[in-house]
Design a protein around this motif. Structure first.
Motif, PDB file in Angstrom:
ATOM      1  N   ALA A 145     -29.502  -5.858 -47.765  1.00 54.08           N
ATOM      2  CA  ALA A 145     -29.184  -5.476 -46.384  1.00 54.08           C
ATOM      3  C   ALA A 145     -28.220  -4.302 -46.350  1.00 54.08           C
ATOM      4  O   ALA A 145     -28.290  -3.452 -45.459  1.00 54.08           O
ATOM      5  CB  ALA A 145     -28.588  -6.661 -45.636  1.00 54.08           C
ATOM      6  N   LYS A 146     -27.307  -4.241 -47.337  1.00 54.38           N
ATOM      7  CA  LYS A 146     -26.301  -3.177 -47.341  1.00 54.38           C
ATOM      8  C   LYS A 146     -26.805  -1.893 -47.995  1.00 54.38           C
ATOM      9  O   LYS A 146     -26.155  -0.862 -47.924  1.00 54.38           O
ATOM     10  CB  LYS A 146     -25.041  -3.660 -48.084  1.00 54.38           C
ATOM     11  N   GLY A 147     -27.950  -1.980 -48.684  1.00 53.07           N
ATOM     12  CA  GLY A 147     -28.454  -0.810 -49.398  1.00 53.07           C
ATOM     13  C   GLY A 147     -27.740  -0.593 -50.722  1.00 53.07           C
ATOM     14  O   GLY A 147     -27.672   0.521 -51.228  1.00 53.07           O
ATOM     15  N   PHE A 204     -21.384  -7.800 -38.532  1.00 48.23           N
ATOM     16  CA  PHE A 204     -20.294  -6.812 -38.506  1.00 48.23           C
ATOM     17  C   PHE A 204     -20.037  -6.235 -39.907  1.00 48.23           C
ATOM     18  O   PHE A 204     -19.679  -5.061 -40.042  1.00 48.23           O
ATOM     19  CB  PHE A 204     -19.009  -7.443 -37.945  1.00 48.23           C
ATOM     20  N   HIS A 205     -20.207  -7.047 -40.946  1.00 46.59           N
ATOM     21  CA  HIS A 205     -20.072  -6.506 -42.303  1.00 46.59           C
ATOM     22  C   HIS A 205     -21.089  -5.393 -42.542  1.00 46.59           C
ATOM     23  O   HIS A 205     -20.783  -4.355 -43.122  1.00 46.59           O
ATOM     24  CB  HIS A 205     -20.297  -7.592 -43.365  1.00 46.59           C
ATOM     25  N   LEU A 206     -22.310  -5.644 -42.087  1.00 48.93           N
ATOM     26  CA  LEU A 206     -23.361  -4.644 -42.293  1.00 48.93           C
ATOM     27  C   LEU A 206     -23.017  -3.362 -41.533  1.00 48.93           C
ATOM     28  O   LEU A 206     -23.179  -2.253 -42.038  1.00 48.93           O
ATOM     29  CB  LEU A 206     -24.730  -5.189 -41.855  1.00 48.93           C
ATOM     30  N   LEU A 223     -20.893   1.335 -59.746  1.00 46.97           N
ATOM     31  CA  LEU A 223     -19.759   0.461 -60.076  1.00 46.97           C
ATOM     32  C   LEU A 223     -20.218  -0.976 -60.313  1.00 46.97           C
ATOM     33  O   LEU A 223     -19.716  -1.660 -61.205  1.00 46.97           O
ATOM     34  CB  LEU A 223     -18.707   0.519 -58.963  1.00 46.97           C
ATOM     35  N   LYS A 224     -21.194  -1.445 -59.538  1.00 45.36           N
ATOM     36  CA  LYS A 224     -21.719  -2.790 -59.777  1.00 45.36           C
ATOM     37  C   LYS A 224     -22.391  -2.860 -61.153  1.00 45.36           C
ATOM     38  O   LYS A 224     -22.315  -3.881 -61.840  1.00 45.36           O
ATOM     39  CB  LYS A 224     -22.712  -3.170 -58.673  1.00 45.36           C
ATOM     40  N   PHE A 225     -23.026  -1.762 -61.542  1.00 44.93           N
ATOM     41  CA  PHE A 225     -23.646  -1.715 -62.871  1.00 44.93           C
ATOM     42  C   PHE A 225     -22.568  -1.764 -63.954  1.00 44.93           C
ATOM     43  O   PHE A 225     -22.717  -2.445 -64.973  1.00 44.93           O
ATOM     44  CB  PHE A 225     -24.478  -0.432 -63.001  1.00 44.93           C
ATOM     45  N   PHE A 236     -15.756  -9.864 -60.814  1.00 43.85           N
ATOM     46  CA  PHE A 236     -15.367  -8.811 -59.868  1.00 43.85           C
ATOM     47  C   PHE A 236     -16.494  -8.763 -58.839  1.00 43.85           C
ATOM     48  O   PHE A 236     -17.532  -8.148 -59.045  1.00 43.85           O
ATOM     49  CB  PHE A 236     -15.201  -7.471 -60.598  1.00 43.85           C
ATOM     50  N   LYS A 237     -16.273  -9.453 -57.764  1.00 41.32           N
ATOM     51  CA  LYS A 237     -17.275  -9.640 -56.729  1.00 41.32           C
ATOM     52  C   LYS A 237     -17.733  -8.311 -56.119  1.00 41.32           C
ATOM     53  O   LYS A 237     -16.911  -7.447 -55.796  1.00 41.32           O
ATOM     54  CB  LYS A 237     -16.581 -10.472 -55.668  1.00 41.32           C
ATOM     55  N   SER A 238     -19.035  -8.192 -55.918  1.00 44.46           N
ATOM     56  CA  SER A 238     -19.589  -6.958 -55.349  1.00 44.46           C
ATOM     57  C   SER A 238     -18.916  -6.563 -54.028  1.00 44.46           C
ATOM     58  O   SER A 238     -18.631  -5.382 -53.789  1.00 44.46           O
ATOM     59  CB  SER A 238     -21.088  -7.121 -55.101  1.00 44.46           C
ATOM     60  N   PHE A 239     -18.657  -7.562 -53.189  1.00 44.29           N
ATOM     61  CA  PHE A 239     -18.068  -7.244 -51.876  1.00 44.29           C
ATOM     62  C   PHE A 239     -16.668  -6.636 -52.056  1.00 44.29           C
ATOM     63  O   PHE A 239     -16.277  -5.729 -51.318  1.00 44.29           O
ATOM     64  CB  PHE A 239     -18.015  -8.512 -51.014  1.00 44.29           C
TER      65      PHE A 239
HETATM   66  N1  LIG Z   1     -15.161 -14.002 -49.371  1.00 46.65           N
HETATM   67  C1  LIG Z   1     -16.002 -13.567 -48.423  1.00 46.65           C
HETATM   68  N2  LIG Z   1     -15.612 -13.507 -47.144  1.00 46.65           N
HETATM   69  C2  LIG Z   1     -16.467 -13.077 -46.181  1.00 46.65           C
HETATM   70  N3  LIG Z   1     -17.730 -12.695 -46.419  1.00 46.65           N
HETATM   71  C3  LIG Z   1     -18.168 -12.722 -47.665  1.00 46.65           C
HETATM   72  C4  LIG Z   1     -17.348 -13.156 -48.747  1.00 46.65           C
HETATM   73  N4  LIG Z   1     -18.066 -13.089 -49.878  1.00 46.65           N
HETATM   74  C5  LIG Z   1     -19.285 -12.626 -49.545  1.00 46.65           C
HETATM   75  N5  LIG Z   1     -19.362 -12.398 -48.213  1.00 46.65           N
HETATM   76  C6  LIG Z   1     -20.526 -11.917 -47.470  1.00 46.65           C
HETATM   77  O1  LIG Z   1     -21.667 -12.075 -48.287  1.00 46.65           O
HETATM   78  C7  LIG Z   1     -22.276 -10.810 -48.557  1.00 46.65           C
HETATM   79  C8  LIG Z   1     -22.839 -10.765 -49.957  1.00 46.65           C
HETATM   80  O2  LIG Z   1     -21.827 -10.957 -50.938  1.00 46.65           O
HETATM   81  P1  LIG Z   1     -21.660 -10.017 -52.193  1.00 46.65           P
HETATM   82  O3  LIG Z   1     -21.220  -8.670 -51.747  1.00 46.65           O
HETATM   83  O4  LIG Z   1     -20.738 -10.679 -53.148  1.00 46.65           O
HETATM   84  O5  LIG Z   1     -23.088  -9.968 -52.819  1.00 46.65           O
HETATM   85  P2  LIG Z   1     -24.210  -8.831 -52.815  1.00 46.65           P
HETATM   86  O6  LIG Z   1     -23.853  -7.697 -51.897  1.00 46.65           O
HETATM   87  O7  LIG Z   1     -25.515  -9.497 -52.550  1.00 46.65           O
HETATM   88  O8  LIG Z   1     -24.133  -8.261 -54.265  1.00 46.65           O
HETATM   89  P3  LIG Z   1     -24.843  -8.745 -55.609  1.00 46.65           P
HETATM   90  O9  LIG Z   1     -25.683  -7.585 -56.006  1.00 46.65           O
HETATM   91  O10 LIG Z   1     -23.668  -8.974 -56.518  1.00 46.65           O
HETATM   92  O11 LIG Z   1     -25.613  -9.995 -55.308  1.00 46.65           O
HETATM   93  C9  LIG Z   1     -21.185  -9.778 -48.288  1.00 46.65           C
HETATM   94  O12 LIG Z   1     -21.729  -8.532 -47.934  1.00 46.65           O
HETATM   95  C10 LIG Z   1     -20.434 -10.436 -47.129  1.00 46.65           C
HETATM   96  O13 LIG Z   1     -21.128 -10.210 -45.920  1.00 46.65           O
END
Ligand SMILES: Nc1ncnc2c1ncn2[C@@H]1O[C@H](COP(=O)(O)OP(=O)(O)OP(=O)(O)O)[C@@H](O)[C@H]1O
Ligand SMILES: [Mg+2]
Length: 321
Positions: free
Chosen positions: A62-64, A161-163, A184-186, A200-203
């Motif tokens: 969803a975030k690209g 809202f995150h998106l 950086l994720k790589f 190290f969480k992607s978010f």
């Molecule tokens: N601690 C948190 N608090 C609020 N929202 C969170 C939290 N952790 C994750 N999220 C939500 O979940 C979404 C996905 O989480 P995250 O960024 O860790 O994974 P991802 O973008 O799918 O990356 P990956 O490629 O590692 O799976 C975030 O974009 C955010 O909207």
């Protein structure tokens, strides 16, 4: 002699070949998610009192920012109603049962509760969809309680809202914001390969990058953009609080006791890095120092072979040119 052997364009090519999810795959997976959403919408139009109120794509697709190694499609599902279980295990069973109702063409065993989510398995076509529940009580902005994929706790937040938040930074630095995030994720994946306990969480990576974007760092040159990130992590020791002013006034943010404080841009009471310990923070800082040193060394390396050697310290053995 800077950049004689590997420069920005080599990193661009590496990203295209090894890091990024190819565009046709990404659009196929997005279409898969869209079909599920449409199916729920059409069920809802006939059963307006149904407890699943909405399903939307969340996460990297969803975030690209998805990597080539993407192995499931993240979706979030809003659940409301007086009889909704508040305990995670029961909630997942409940969600699975309702998804089977809304998607009757899936066999019952294609919808399975996991630890903190429910998998909808497509058997052969496309990827599995991982559905994360959000307890929802009708907020007009779609705030709700998301089940944390780290520990099953409930996090009050807002996926839409995150998106929007990420989309804004992607617009600031078109292509580059998302590309540097994927690089950086790589890098994180490569560090994890070497250190099993590294987290190290992607978010968190994306929010740090958003902070650098907001303070005016330019990401157009990728070796430099990566250096901005690694230098920031090393200099701040990851102990500077990061807050954003998109959805609340930063001066109203209270105090937190955790070592890393990266505050959810949509909820000032939610520290996205609250589960990280001092030693996990130090491991991230160490890894960033190593990566920064390696990139410095790439700039001084006298031969192409040595340059590649140092880039491999950052990105692992798959780096080549
Ligand atoms: N601690 C948190 N608090 C609020 N929202 C969170 C939290 N952790 C994750 N999220 C939500 O979940 C979404 C996905 O989480 P995250 O960024 O860790 O994974 P991802 O973008 O799918 O990356 P990956 O490629 O590692 O799976 C975030 O974009 C955010 O909207
Ligand atoms: Mg994901």
């Amino acid at each position: 002699m800077a950049r004689q052997h590997v420069d920005h364009s080599d990193i661009v090519r590496f990203a295209q070949d090894k890091v990024n999810l190819p565009k046709d795959k990404a659009s196929g997976y997005r279409a898969q998610a869209r079909r599920l959403r449409e199916r729920l919408d059409s069920y809802l139009s006939e059963h307006p009192d149904f407890s699943l109120k909405k399903i939307l794509m969340a996460g990297s697709l969803a975030k690209g920012t998805p990597l080539r190694s993407l192995n499931d499609i993240d979706m979030a599902c809003y659940i409301s109603g007086a009889d909704t279980p508040q305990e995670v295990g029961d909630l997942l069973e409940y969600l699975a049962e309702r998804l089977r109702t809304a998607f009757p063409n899936f066999k019952s065993d294609q919808v399975t509760p996991q630890t903190y989510s429910v998998t909808v398995s497509f058997r052969g076509s496309g990827l599995d969809v991982d559905v994360v529940p959000i307890l929802y009580d009708g907020d007009p902005d779609w705030y709700g309680n998301l089940v944390s994929q780290d520990d099953g706790s409930f996090l009050e937040t807002n996926i839409a809202f995150h998106l929007e938040f990420i989309r804004k930074r992607k617009k600031e630095q078109e292509r580059h914001f998302a590309q540097v995030a994927r690089l950086l994720k790589f890098w994180v994946k490569n560090v994890k390969r070497e250190r099993e306990d590294f987290r190290f969480k992607s978010f968190m990576v994306e929010l740090i990058l958003a902070h650098l974007c907001d303070r005016g760092d330019d990401f157009a040159d990728y070796p430099e953009a990566l250096q901005h990130f690694f230098t920031y992590v090393a200099r701040s020791n990851l102990r500077e609080r990061i807050v954003f002013d998109d959805y609340y006034d930063p001066s109203e943010v209270g105090s937190f006791s955790e070592p890393i404080q990266i505050i959810d841009p949509v909820n000032q009471a939610n520290n996205v890095s609250k589960l990280y310990t001092n030693s996990q923070a130090e491991a991230i800082v160490d890894a960033a120092l190593d990566a920064g040193d390696a990139i410095d060394a790439t700039l001084r390396a006298p031969t192409k072979g040595e340059t590649v050697y140092y880039w491999q310290k950052v990105f692992g053995p798959s780096f080549s040119m």
